[in-house]
Design a protein around this motif. Structure first.
Motif, mmCIF file in Angstrom:
data_model
loop_
_atom_site.group_PDB
_atom_site.id
_atom_site.type_symbol
_atom_site.label_atom_id
_atom_site.label_comp_id
_atom_site.label_asym_id
_atom_site.label_seq_id
_atom_site.Cartn_x
_atom_site.Cartn_y
_atom_site.Cartn_z
ATOM 1 N N GLN A 58 1.570 4.153 -3.200
ATOM 2 C CA GLN A 58 1.353 5.602 -3.075
ATOM 3 C C GLN A 58 2.633 6.409 -3.244
ATOM 4 O OE1 GLN A 58 -0.804 6.340 0.550
ATOM 5 N NE2 GLN A 58 -2.570 5.189 -0.199
ATOM 6 N N HIS A 59 3.765 5.737 -3.193
ATOM 7 C CA HIS A 59 5.049 6.437 -3.296
ATOM 8 C C HIS A 59 5.948 5.725 -4.299
ATOM 9 C CE1 HIS A 59 3.395 7.349 0.733
ATOM 10 N NE2 HIS A 59 3.777 8.572 0.417
ATOM 11 N N GLY A 102 0.822 -1.206 0.000
ATOM 12 C CA GLY A 102 0.000 0.000 0.000
ATOM 13 C C GLY A 102 0.856 1.256 0.000
ATOM 14 N N TRP A 103 1.884 1.254 0.847
ATOM 15 C CA TRP A 103 2.747 2.438 0.941
ATOM 16 C C TRP A 103 3.495 2.660 -0.384
ATOM 17 C CZ3 TRP A 103 7.581 4.377 0.492
ATOM 18 C CH2 TRP A 103 7.795 5.631 1.062
ATOM 19 N N HIS A 112 -1.166 -5.871 -8.094
ATOM 20 C CA HIS A 112 -0.717 -4.762 -7.243
ATOM 21 C C HIS A 112 0.741 -4.882 -6.809
ATOM 22 C CE1 HIS A 112 -2.154 -7.553 -3.950
ATOM 23 N NE2 HIS A 112 -0.917 -7.323 -3.626
#
Ligand SMILES: Nc1nc2c(c(=O)[nH]1)N(C=O)[C@@H](CNc1ccc(C(=O)N[C@@H](CCC(=O)O)C(=O)O)cc1)CN2
Ligand SMILES: Nc1ncnc2c1ncn2[C@@H]1O[C@H](COP(=O)(O)OP(=O)(O)OP(=O)(O)O)[C@@H](O)[C@H]1O
Length: 197
Positions: A150-151, A146-147, A174
């Motif tokens: 986003q980055h 997830g992190w 993903h």
């Protein structure tokens, strides 16, 4: 349950056991020494980074204490994972490098909430398993996935023991491949180049 999920679950179980066996067989004083500082081959991934993310290793994981000291010595700021609750999203907060400045978090020691939240430019991540294509298997919480989603500009570097290399890690859409994997025996880069650490 999809096939990929069950394949990941089984690989996690087997690789956690292999990781712990390998770690337990190493004399305590040797574990941290093996990973003294980031190998030359990955310097392009970290040299322009102002903030480098590490992790506070749990039994079995590659220790990061010497990397932390080295990175501070060469003038980097370092950050550690921080979560408010077990299922909470991952964030990173600055760390001074001193154990005394850590407090108990849902998953273990983490920086105090008063420490600034930051976005590391390069991130050393603990692995449960990896493969030659630099696919990563983590704890399964989706924290790092997830992190990283986003980055995407943050460079992703995995730390693992050679015994954690799988023929092929099952992947989902993903999953983002790593930029490098460092083991006690080699550095894996996207080109499949193999160099000594
Ligand atoms: N040292 C370290 N810090 C870390 C992580 C990590 O893998 N290692 N994380 C990585 O995301 C985040 C915390 N997330 C974690 C998620 C699960 C487990 C864990 O131990 N899970 C259980 C099994 C859970 C299950 O399979 O249902 C276990 O291993 O017993 C640990 C950390 C952030 N900090
Ligand atoms: N970018 C994303 N957006 C939404 N959900 C995601 C994303 N990445 C992962 N997830 C979800 O997180 C859960 C764990 O994913 P996965 O099994 O790939 O974990 P992992 O890569 O081993 O763990 P981690 O990222 O914590 O190291 C899955 O349910 C997955 O659907």
């Amino acid at each position: 349950m999809t096939d990929i999920i069950s394949q990941k679950r089984e690989m996690r179980r087997a690789m956690r056991a292999a990781r712990l066996d390998h770690w337990q067989a190493l004399p305590q004083a040797h574990r941290a020494l093996i990973f003294g500082r980031p190998p030359r081959a990955i310097l392009p991934l970290i040299e322009s980074a102002e903030i480098v993310g590490l992790y506070h290793a749990v039994p079995g994981e590659v220790p990061t204490t010497r990397y932390a000291m080295h990175l501070l010595d060469i003038g980097k700021m370092i950050a550690l994972p921080w979560t408010r609750e077990h299922a909470g999203p991952l964030a990173f907060r600055l760390w001074t490098g001193s154990e005394e400045t850590l407090e108990k978090g849902p998953w273990g020691p983490q920086p105090h909430m008063a420490m600034p939240q930051v976005v590391p430019d390069a991130l050393f991540m603990p692995l449960v398993a990896f493969d030659a294509s630099l696919n990563r298997l983590g704890q399964g919480g989706g924290h790092y996935d997830g992190w990283c989603a986003q980055h995407p500009a943050t460079r992703r570097i995995g730390l693992g023991w050679t015994v954690q290399q799988a023929e092929r890690v099952p992947t989902d859409d993903h999953d983002m491949p790593l930029d490098a994997v460092i083991t006690e025996q080699q550095v894996l880069l996207p080109t499949n180049e193999r160099v000594l650490p």
